[in-house]
Motif scaffolding. Structure first.
Motif, PDB file in Angstrom:
ATOM      1  N   GLY A 184       0.807  -1.218   0.000  1.00 39.84           N
ATOM      2  CA  GLY A 184       0.000   0.000   0.000  1.00 39.84           C
ATOM      3  C   GLY A 184       0.840   1.267   0.000  1.00 39.84           C
ATOM      4  N   ASN A 215      -0.338   4.337  -1.840  1.00 37.81           N
ATOM      5  CA  ASN A 215      -1.644   4.927  -1.482  1.00 37.81           C
ATOM      6  C   ASN A 215      -1.441   6.345  -0.936  1.00 37.81           C
ATOM      7  OD1 ASN A 215      -2.910   2.591  -2.207  1.00 37.81           O
ATOM      8  ND2 ASN A 215      -3.626   2.050  -0.138  1.00 37.81           N
ATOM      9  N   ASP A 224      -7.623   9.006  -0.530  1.00 34.57           N
ATOM     10  CA  ASP A 224      -8.116   7.678  -0.922  1.00 34.57           C
ATOM     11  C   ASP A 224      -7.769   7.322  -2.366  1.00 34.57           C
ATOM     12  OD1 ASP A 224      -9.279   7.309   1.617  1.00 34.57           O
ATOM     13  OD2 ASP A 224     -11.001   8.552   0.994  1.00 34.57           O
ATOM     14  N   TRP A 248      -4.436   6.411  -5.351  1.00 35.80           N
ATOM     15  CA  TRP A 248      -3.114   5.773  -5.422  1.00 35.80           C
ATOM     16  C   TRP A 248      -2.297   6.408  -6.526  1.00 35.80           C
ATOM     17  CZ3 TRP A 248      -2.066   2.904  -9.881  1.00 35.80           C
ATOM     18  CH2 TRP A 248      -3.183   2.531 -10.641  1.00 35.80           C
TER      19      TRP A 248
END
Ligand SMILES: *[C@@H]1O[C@H](CO)[C@@H](O)[C@H](O)[C@H]1NC(C)=O
Ligand SMILES: *[C@@H]1O[C@H](CO)[C@@H](O)[C@H](O)[C@H]1NC(C)=O
Ligand SMILES: *[C@@H]1O[C@H](CO)[C@@H](O)[C@H](O)[C@H]1NC(C)=O
Ligand SMILES: *[C@@H]1O[C@H](CO)[C@@H](O)[C@H](O)[C@H]1NC(C)=O
Length: 413
Positions: free
Chosen positions: A313, A316, A337, A339
């Motif tokens: 992640g 992100n 929210d 990426w």
């Protein structure tokens, strides 16, 4: 020929300085030198191969005509084989390799048919015969040339001798034929001595060249690149080695064009303790870098999917622990929210420099950061102008190539 993994083999990687004055007319990206030591080793492998091959020897039917006599030998079966000793050596006088096969013997059994016809005399007979050849030797010298990037081979001299021939007839009229044994044996010996060289010279000049003309001189790599390892000159033979110069140039497979630079001369090297020396110059690496950059191969889009599990992640914008949104808070603020994708592309041909001490490579790239928001749209964020320089030291330890990174330098604009 397979030379690796032998404790006696030392593959030397000779690192070259870049500013070598050109001394010879033809320069190449790769040079290979097989020393007389290496040839002795190859010769021992060839001898073992010949011995194995002779175990399953099949001789086809033979026939011939001699004046009024015509004859044939069919159903030839090998009774026993005395494997020859075989030796391949450098022959600097004839600029070739000399192959000496000696002490070969064989006993055969076959069915024979013979017809004698002169005016009104006609005799025809058949039976079985045992033939033994002893102390057969062959000396062949072959030279090498170059044809369309491939080596060619041609016979320069050949001589064969047969120490002893024995012929024994069996069956009905054998008693009569065995009377002529001595004459037949001498005749057969003379015939065979010339035939052996005719056969061998044809094998070398025709069959071996045909096989060489089909030799591959390119390897395709990753469907994009062709590595050309064709010859740039005919193989050279001296009293201590056989040397081959290979092109060592990368092409773009779909657009095969010569690179705008040529290899530097390889400095002279007199050592010949090892079996095989391989010179890999920076030319091959440079041509690779050149075509890879110019054909947009040095591009890569990095997303979360390309990251290892524990960093999945990291790209992100919103996270609890560690992600790009924490490193550059402005991105997290503007595109929560979401990426980020890193679109990396080279901006210049990477350079490679090989010196006697180390190998240094530098690369330049632009990295575009693009945000993918939850609604599926993309937003350009910024471009990082990156340069990376890596220096490694290469050496051979325990016959393995060892590469040590001795320094790296990154800069981001
Ligand atoms: C990376 O993404 C851009 C934009 O979507 C695209 O044009 C490019 O072809 C991609 N590059 C690679 C190597 O997939
Ligand atoms: C990263 O974001 C995606 C949604 O965009 C989410 O599914 C994923 O769990 C996030 N990963 C981490 C480690 O936060
Ligand atoms: C690499 O070798 C060159 C010359 O041999 C030397 O000038 C340079 O400092 C070396 N670089 C590193 C990082 O060791
Ligand atoms: C990136 O940096 C190099 C020098 O390191 C420079 O020549 C080049 O113009 C820069 N590119 C951009 C897009 O800023």
């Amino acid at each position: 020929m397979y030379l690796c993994g032998q404790s006696v083999v030392r593959l030397l990687l000779l690192l070259l300085t870049t500013n070598v004055m050109a001394t010879s007319a033809v320069n190449s990206g790769v040079k290979m030198r097989l020393t007389s030591k290496g040839i002795t080793y190859a010769s021992s492998i060839a001898e073992a191969a010949i011995k194995a091959e002779l175990q399953s020897l099949h001789i086809p039917d033979q026939s011939g005509q001699d004046g009024h006599l015509s004859w044939s030998l069919t159903n030839i079966q090998t009774q026993s084989v005395n494997s020859p000793s075989s030796q391949i050596t450098l022959d600097p006088q004839q600029e070739g390799l000399t192959w000496v096969l000696s002490n070969f013997g064989i006993s055969l059994k076959a069915d024979w048919h013979a017809k004698y016809k002169k005016a009104w005399i006609k005799v025809s007979d058949h039976g079985s015969v045992s033939v033994g050849l002893h102390d057969v030797s062959l000396t062949l010298t072959a030279g090498f040339g170059q044809k369309d990037e491939r080596p060619s081979i041609y016979s320069k001299s050949c001589s064969a001798s047969i120490g002893d021939v024995s012929i024994d007839f069996h069956g009905g009229t054998a008693v009569i034929w065995n009377l002529f044994k001595g004459i037949l044996e001498r005749k057969f010996r003379d015939l065979l001595q010339t035939r052996i060289c005719e056969i061998v010279v044809k094998l070398v000049n025709e069959d071996a060249n045909q096989a060489l003309s089909k030799m591959k001189v390119y390897i395709q790599i990753d469907n994009c690149f062709l590595l050309d390892y064709g010859l740039v000159a005919a193989p050279v033979i001296t009293s201590t080695y056989l040397e081959v110069l290979n092109k060592g140039e990368f092409y773009w497979a779909a657009d095969k064009q010569e690179c705008p630079f040529s290899p530097d001369a390889i400095p002279p090297w007199s050592e010949d303790d090892s079996m095989l020396y391989v010179w890999l110059t920076e030319y091959a690496a440079k041509t690779f870098a050149y075509v890879a950059h110019n054909h947009g191969y040095l591009r890569y889009n990095l997303t979360n999917k390309n990251l290892p599990g524990d960093q999945a992640g990291y790209l992100n914008t919103t996270c609890s622990k560690m992600c790009i949104g924490k490193v550059i808070p402005q991105i997290a603020k503007e595109y929560p929210d979401s990426w980020v994708e890193l679109q990396i592309k080279s901006t210049a041909v990477p350079t490679i420099q090989i010196t006697t001490e180390n190998i240094t490579s530098s690369a330049w790239a632009d990295i575009d950061l693009v945000a993918h928001t939850p609604d599926g749209s993309t937003h350009y964020l910024l471009t990082l102008n990156v340069s990376l320089s890596l220096t490694v030291q290469a050496s051979i330890a325990d016959e393995k190539l060892v590469v040590v990174i001795v320094g790296d330098r990154k800069s981001v604009v």
